[in-house]
Scaffold this motif. Structure first.
Motif, PDB file in Angstrom:
ATOM      1  N   THR A  48       0.794  -1.233   0.000  1.00 23.42           N
ATOM      2  CA  THR A  48       0.000   0.000   0.000  1.00 23.42           C
ATOM      3  C   THR A  48       0.823   1.278   0.000  1.00 23.42           C
ATOM      4  OG1 THR A  48      -0.155  -0.002   2.427  1.00 23.42           O
ATOM      5  CG2 THR A  48      -1.909  -1.135   1.193  1.00 23.42           C
ATOM      6  N   HIS A  49       2.028   1.250   0.589  1.00 25.15           N
ATOM      7  CA  HIS A  49       2.790   2.481   0.762  1.00 25.15           C
ATOM      8  C   HIS A  49       4.270   2.304   0.418  1.00 25.15           C
ATOM      9  CE1 HIS A  49      -0.760   3.458   3.222  1.00 25.15           C
ATOM     10  NE2 HIS A  49      -0.474   4.724   2.912  1.00 25.15           N
ATOM     11  N   ILE A  50       4.864   3.410   0.011  1.00 23.50           N
ATOM     12  CA  ILE A  50       6.304   3.506  -0.169  1.00 23.50           C
ATOM     13  C   ILE A  50       6.821   4.480   0.894  1.00 23.50           C
ATOM     14  CG2 ILE A  50       5.996   5.306  -1.933  1.00 23.50           C
ATOM     15  CD1 ILE A  50       8.620   4.350  -3.200  1.00 23.50           C
ATOM     16  N   LYS A  51       7.892   4.111   1.554  1.00 23.28           N
ATOM     17  CA  LYS A  51       8.466   4.963   2.597  1.00 23.28           C
ATOM     18  C   LYS A  51       9.947   5.162   2.320  1.00 23.28           C
ATOM     19  CE  LYS A  51       9.507   3.493   6.837  1.00 23.28           C
ATOM     20  NZ  LYS A  51       9.461   3.170   8.283  1.00 23.28           N
ATOM     21  N   ALA A  52      10.335   6.411   2.140  1.00 25.86           N
ATOM     22  CA  ALA A  52      11.748   6.755   1.975  1.00 25.86           C
ATOM     23  C   ALA A  52      12.186   7.542   3.191  1.00 25.86           C
ATOM     24  CB  ALA A  52      11.961   7.575   0.705  1.00 25.86           C
ATOM     25  N   THR A  53      13.169   7.031   3.883  1.00 23.00           N
ATOM     26  CA  THR A  53      13.800   7.743   4.973  1.00 23.00           C
ATOM     27  C   THR A  53      15.241   7.960   4.557  1.00 23.00           C
ATOM     28  OG1 THR A  53      12.404   6.599   6.564  1.00 23.00           O
ATOM     29  CG2 THR A  53      14.347   7.707   7.414  1.00 23.00           C
ATOM     30  N   PHE A  54      15.654   9.203   4.452  1.00 20.85           N
ATOM     31  CA  PHE A  54      16.977   9.438   3.903  1.00 20.85           C
ATOM     32  C   PHE A  54      17.674  10.624   4.553  1.00 20.85           C
ATOM     33  CE2 PHE A  54      13.919  11.686   1.276  1.00 20.85           C
ATOM     34  CZ  PHE A  54      14.507  12.902   0.967  1.00 20.85           C
ATOM     35  N   ARG A  55      18.983  10.469   4.652  1.00 21.70           N
ATOM     36  CA  ARG A  55      19.845  11.540   5.123  1.00 21.70           C
ATOM     37  C   ARG A  55      20.260  12.370   3.913  1.00 21.70           C
ATOM     38  NH1 ARG A  55      25.894  10.486   7.586  1.00 21.70           N
ATOM     39  NH2 ARG A  55      26.388  12.627   8.241  1.00 21.70           N
ATOM     40  N   CYS A  56      20.146  13.673   4.031  1.00 16.12           N
ATOM     41  CA  CYS A  56      20.518  14.564   2.931  1.00 16.12           C
ATOM     42  C   CYS A  56      21.616  15.502   3.414  1.00 16.12           C
ATOM     43  CB  CYS A  56      19.306  15.347   2.450  1.00 16.12           C
ATOM     44  SG  CYS A  56      19.578  16.232   0.901  1.00 16.12           S
ATOM     45  N   GLN A  57      22.824  15.305   2.895  1.00 12.78           N
ATOM     46  CA  GLN A  57      23.956  16.158   3.231  1.00 12.78           C
ATOM     47  C   GLN A  57      24.169  17.193   2.126  1.00 12.78           C
ATOM     48  OE1 GLN A  57      26.128  12.287   3.911  1.00 12.78           O
ATOM     49  NE2 GLN A  57      27.277  13.581   5.330  1.00 12.78           N
ATOM     50  N   ASN A  58      24.733  18.331   2.496  1.00 14.87           N
ATOM     51  CA  ASN A  58      24.889  19.458   1.572  1.00 14.87           C
ATOM     52  C   ASN A  58      23.526  19.890   1.047  1.00 14.87           C
ATOM     53  OD1 ASN A  58      26.365  21.416   0.155  1.00 14.87           O
ATOM     54  ND2 ASN A  58      26.520  20.124  -1.657  1.00 14.87           N
ATOM     55  N   CYS A  59      22.569  20.025   1.950  1.00 17.50           N
ATOM     56  CA  CYS A  59      21.179  20.223   1.554  1.00 17.50           C
ATOM     57  C   CYS A  59      20.495  21.441   2.171  1.00 17.50           C
ATOM     58  CB  CYS A  59      20.356  18.983   1.907  1.00 17.50           C
ATOM     59  SG  CYS A  59      20.749  17.544   0.886  1.00 17.50           S
ATOM     60  N   THR A  60      21.151  22.173   3.053  1.00 16.96           N
ATOM     61  CA  THR A  60      20.480  23.316   3.665  1.00 16.96           C
ATOM     62  C   THR A  60      20.622  24.592   2.836  1.00 16.96           C
ATOM     63  OG1 THR A  60      22.448  23.765   5.010  1.00 16.96           O
ATOM     64  CG2 THR A  60      20.712  22.397   6.004  1.00 16.96           C
ATOM     65  N   ILE A  61      21.551  24.569   1.874  1.00 21.24           N
ATOM     66  CA  ILE A  61      21.715  25.703   0.955  1.00 21.24           C
ATOM     67  C   ILE A  61      21.711  25.145  -0.459  1.00 21.24           C
ATOM     68  CG2 ILE A  61      23.211  27.591   0.195  1.00 21.24           C
ATOM     69  CD1 ILE A  61      24.337  27.729   3.010  1.00 21.24           C
ATOM     70  N   TRP A  62      20.969  25.775  -1.338  1.00 19.22           N
ATOM     71  CA  TRP A  62      20.902  25.338  -2.728  1.00 19.22           C
ATOM     72  C   TRP A  62      20.886  26.572  -3.616  1.00 19.22           C
ATOM     73  CZ3 TRP A  62      17.095  24.320   0.944  1.00 19.22           C
ATOM     74  CH2 TRP A  62      15.961  25.138   0.889  1.00 19.22           C
ATOM     75  N   GLU A  63      20.988  26.343  -4.901  1.00 25.55           N
ATOM     76  CA  GLU A  63      20.990  27.455  -5.838  1.00 25.55           C
ATOM     77  C   GLU A  63      19.659  28.209  -5.750  1.00 25.55           C
ATOM     78  OE1 GLU A  63      21.707  28.378 -10.608  1.00 25.55           O
ATOM     79  OE2 GLU A  63      21.961  26.352  -9.816  1.00 25.55           O
ATOM     80  N   GLY A  64      19.742  29.475  -5.368  1.00 25.42           N
ATOM     81  CA  GLY A  64      18.547  30.302  -5.304  1.00 25.42           C
ATOM     82  C   GLY A  64      17.856  30.329  -3.964  1.00 25.42           C
ATOM     83  N   GLY A  65      18.381  29.618  -2.956  1.00 22.08           N
ATOM     84  CA  GLY A  65      17.697  29.639  -1.672  1.00 22.08           C
ATOM     85  C   GLY A  65      18.396  28.830  -0.602  1.00 22.08           C
TER      86      GLY A  65
END
Length: 277
Positions: A129-146
């Motif tokens: 019934t469901h898909i669950k993604a749990t993920f660590r995102c590094q280098n992710c608090t600053i991005w192009e434009g924001g």
């Protein structure tokens, strides 16, 4: 993930006051607690947890996204709009999670975005019934434009999410596949001051470089996702990766040989490969 311009209009005109408010929820299987929101109409859960506040501030966080497996794709905008925001798209394919970062400068198809380092955590799964993604995102608090919280990780951030219920990616095996406009979207207000956790290092297995954190969901997901086994070589034979650690992917420069008894498998190719038993 084609957010329509109406999303930007809503956020600009109505401001943050109209956003649903985030609350804390914890995953019974992993013990990880998130700050986030469950949409009862879309049956989508989005959660975030950040490391403790520090100087300089951390550049990473953990995300949990749970959605119906029947969706063509589900997406998140960390910055709350389509343009100039860090985006993620997720869909299932052959019992695998296809997850990747995207970005666009306007209201056109978001394309693959280099920079974020994604590590899927063991609690990621797919069931009937469901898909669950749990993920660590590094280098992710600053991005192009924001940036997350406009650079203030104790402030308030609007997070948007979209669902495509009538369309599917043109090539579901490809994380960079062309996708059509979503069918609907919503958003919520994330109180970043409440999203930091002193348990963050334990969520990622005590390592800030090789392993990833666990996630939470209100939906039971017991069937683990499968992944394609790949063979790897390493330029530094003495360096080996531990279980659940990243062993390959776009831009990855760490160990590509797994410790004894582990195999490097493709979890979200070409972005992320992980050492598993």
């Amino acid at each position: 993930m084609a957010f329509t311009k109406s999303l930007l209009t809503i956020l600009t005109a109505a401001g943050l006051a109209l956003a649903q408010s985030s609350t804390q929820f914890c995953d019974s299987s992993s013990g990880i607690c998130f700050q986030g929101y469950t949409d009862p109409d879309f049956d989508v859960t989005v959660g975030f947890v950040l490391p403790p506040i520090s100087t300089p501030p951390s550049d990473e966080f953990i995300v949990q996204l749970v959605a119906p497996v029947s969706n063509g794709y589900t997406g998140i905008s960390v910055g709350g709009t389509m343009a100039d925001s860090l985006l993620f798209t997720l869909w299932p394919y052959n019992n695998e999670l296809i997850l990747g970062p995207r970005w666009t400068s306007g209201y056109v198809l978001p394309t693959a975005y280099a920079g974020p380092q994604i590590t899927l955590l063991p609690s990621s799964s797919i069931n009937s019934t469901h898909i669950k993604a749990t993920f660590r995102c590094q280098n992710c608090t600053i991005w192009e434009g924001g940036s997350l919280g406009s650079g203030d990780l104790t402030s308030f951030q609007v997070v948007a999410y979209v669902v495509a219920t009538t369309t599917k990616p043109s090539d579901p095996a490809d994380v960079d596949s062309v996708i059509q406009e979503h069918d609907d979207f919503n958003f919520f207000g994330l109180d970043l001051s409440m999203a930091h956790s002193d348990s963050y290092s334990s969520y990622i297995g005590g390592s800030v470089t090789t392993s990833a954190p666990a996630s939470t969901t209100t939906h039971p997901t017991s069937t683990s996702h499968s992944s394609t086994v790949i063979s790897t070589t390493s330029s530094a034979p003495s360096a080996t990766q531990t279980e659940w650690g990243q062993c390959g992917g776009t831009g990855f420069t760490g160990p590509t040989v797994c410790a004894s008894g582990l195999t490097c498998v493709a979890v979200s190719p070409p972005y992320y490969y992980q050492c598993q038993v």
